[in-house]
Design a protein around this motif. Sequence first.
Motif, mmCIF file in Angstrom:
data_model
loop_
_atom_site.group_PDB
_atom_site.id
_atom_site.type_symbol
_atom_site.label_atom_id
_atom_site.label_comp_id
_atom_site.label_asym_id
_atom_site.label_seq_id
_atom_site.Cartn_x
_atom_site.Cartn_y
_atom_site.Cartn_z
ATOM 1 N N ALA A 5 0.610 -1.114 0.015
ATOM 2 C CA ALA A 5 -0.065 -0.062 -0.116
ATOM 3 C C ALA A 5 0.919 1.230 0.000
ATOM 4 N N PHE A 6 0.270 2.216 -0.378
ATOM 5 C CA PHE A 6 1.007 3.901 -0.364
ATOM 6 C C PHE A 6 0.337 4.301 1.044
ATOM 7 N N TYR A 7 1.475 5.363 1.714
ATOM 8 C CA TYR A 7 0.941 6.050 2.646
ATOM 9 C C TYR A 7 1.325 7.624 2.100
ATOM 10 N N PHE A 8 0.409 8.466 2.501
ATOM 11 C CA PHE A 8 0.485 9.825 2.142
ATOM 12 C C PHE A 8 0.176 10.670 3.146
ATOM 13 N N ASP A 9 1.055 11.595 3.630
ATOM 14 C CA ASP A 9 0.974 12.651 4.544
ATOM 15 C C ASP A 9 0.420 14.139 4.006
ATOM 16 N N SER A 10 -0.708 14.225 3.755
ATOM 17 C CA SER A 10 -1.310 15.655 2.945
ATOM 18 C C SER A 10 -0.864 16.706 3.919
ATOM 19 N N SER A 11 -0.611 16.551 5.023
ATOM 20 C CA SER A 11 -0.055 17.924 5.870
ATOM 21 C C SER A 11 1.317 18.208 5.821
ATOM 22 N N CYS A 147 10.256 12.036 -2.770
ATOM 23 C CA CYS A 147 9.500 13.328 -2.142
ATOM 24 C C CYS A 147 10.582 13.927 -1.269
ATOM 25 N N PRO A 148 10.691 15.085 -1.524
ATOM 26 C CA PRO A 148 11.752 15.949 -0.447
ATOM 27 C C PRO A 148 11.144 16.210 0.928
ATOM 28 N N MET A 149 9.573 15.995 1.083
ATOM 29 C CA MET A 149 9.109 16.358 2.090
ATOM 30 C C MET A 149 8.835 14.923 3.132
ATOM 31 N N ARG A 150 9.329 13.713 2.358
ATOM 32 C CA ARG A 150 8.894 12.587 2.856
ATOM 33 C C ARG A 150 7.567 12.336 3.424
ATOM 34 N N ALA A 151 6.597 12.993 2.485
ATOM 35 C CA ALA A 151 5.167 12.658 2.534
ATOM 36 C C ALA A 151 4.695 11.632 2.086
ATOM 37 N N LEU A 152 5.542 10.697 1.357
ATOM 38 C CA LEU A 152 4.934 9.280 0.959
ATOM 39 C C LEU A 152 5.698 8.443 1.435
ATOM 40 N N ASP A 153 4.981 7.328 1.754
ATOM 41 C CA ASP A 153 5.735 5.814 2.257
ATOM 42 C C ASP A 153 5.153 4.743 1.518
ATOM 43 N N TRP A 154 5.629 3.481 1.471
ATOM 44 C CA TRP A 154 5.157 2.638 1.122
ATOM 45 C C TRP A 154 5.688 1.182 1.764
ATOM 46 N N GLY A 155 4.695 0.071 1.462
ATOM 47 C CA GLY A 155 5.135 -1.071 2.172
ATOM 48 C C GLY A 155 3.877 -1.852 2.504
ATOM 49 N N ASP A 156 4.182 -3.080 3.183
ATOM 50 C CA ASP A 156 2.837 -3.871 3.766
ATOM 51 C C ASP A 156 2.095 -3.211 4.446
ATOM 52 N N LYS A 157 0.727 -3.137 3.953
ATOM 53 C CA LYS A 157 -0.226 -2.310 4.553
ATOM 54 C C LYS A 157 -0.252 -2.345 5.943
ATOM 55 N N ASP A 158 -0.164 -3.603 6.593
ATOM 56 C CA ASP A 158 -0.570 -4.034 7.831
ATOM 57 C C ASP A 158 0.698 -3.029 8.616
#
Length: 208
Positions: A5-11, A147-158
Motif C-alpha cells: 500500500a501507499f501512505y501519504f501525509d497530506s499535511s 519526495c523531499p518532504m517525506r510525505a510518501l511511504d510504501w510497504g506492507d499495509k498492516d
Amino acid sequence: MTQYAFYFDSSKCTGCKTCQVVCKENHKLPTDNLWRRVLEYQGGSWSVDASGCYVPEGAFGYKISLSCNHCDMPACMANCATGAISKDEDTGIVSIDREACIGCKACITACPYEAPTFIEETGVVSKCDMCLDEVSSGHVPFCVASCPMRALDWGDKDELIAKYGEGDVEIEPLPENTTGANLIIKPHPAAQKTGAGTGSTVNLAEEL
Ligand code: SF4
Ligand code: SF4
Ligand code: SF4
C-alpha cells in the motif's frame, strides 16, 4: 499474502510534484500520460480590505498525491473484457498485461481514481505498477524515494497501519472508497471529507 500500500501525509505535501515527474521520467511516459498526479484542492474566498490587501475568508487548500491504489476489489480488473488486468496473489499489485490489452478503455471508465491512462502511441492502457522492478530488487518506488518532504511511504499495509494508524482515504477530491483502495492518507488540517467538499480541483488540464 502481503498487500502493499501507499501512505501519504497530506499535511506535509507542498505540491512540488517531484513524485509525479520522477515517476513519469523513470517509466518513460509520453507527454500526455501520468501514472501519479498531485491534485490541488482549494476553496473559500478572499476579500479586499480598505488598504487594498487581500484577506482570506475561509480560504483553504491542500494537495493529494495519487496513483493507482492497487485496490482489494479492482473495478478496472472487473470491467476488462480480455482479462488483461490481474492482481498478484503475493503482493496485491494490480498490473496490466500490455500484450493482452486491446485499448477499449473500459478500465479507465471504471476506475474511480482515474488511474489508468491511454497511451496513444501504442494504443493500449497503462498505469502505476508500484515500480514492480524496483520493489522486486528490494528498493522502494521512485515516487516514495524522491519526495523531499517525506510525505510518501510504501510497504506492507498492516505495517504501514501499525506505523501511521488507519488514516483515511475518503478525502476530497477523492471519491467514496468502493474498491478497497490501498492508500492511507494522513489528512491535511484543512481536509474536507468526501461528499462534504466546498472546494474544487484547481490543477491545469495538463497536470491531470
Ligand atoms: S485505483 Fe483504479 S486502476 Fe488502480 S486497482 Fe483501483 S480500480 Fe484499478
Ligand atoms: S509506485 Fe512507481 S509507478 Fe507507481 S506512482 Fe510511484 S513511481 Fe509511479
Ligand atoms: S514529492 Fe512529496 S511534497 Fe512534492 S508533491 Fe509529491 S508528495 Fe507532495
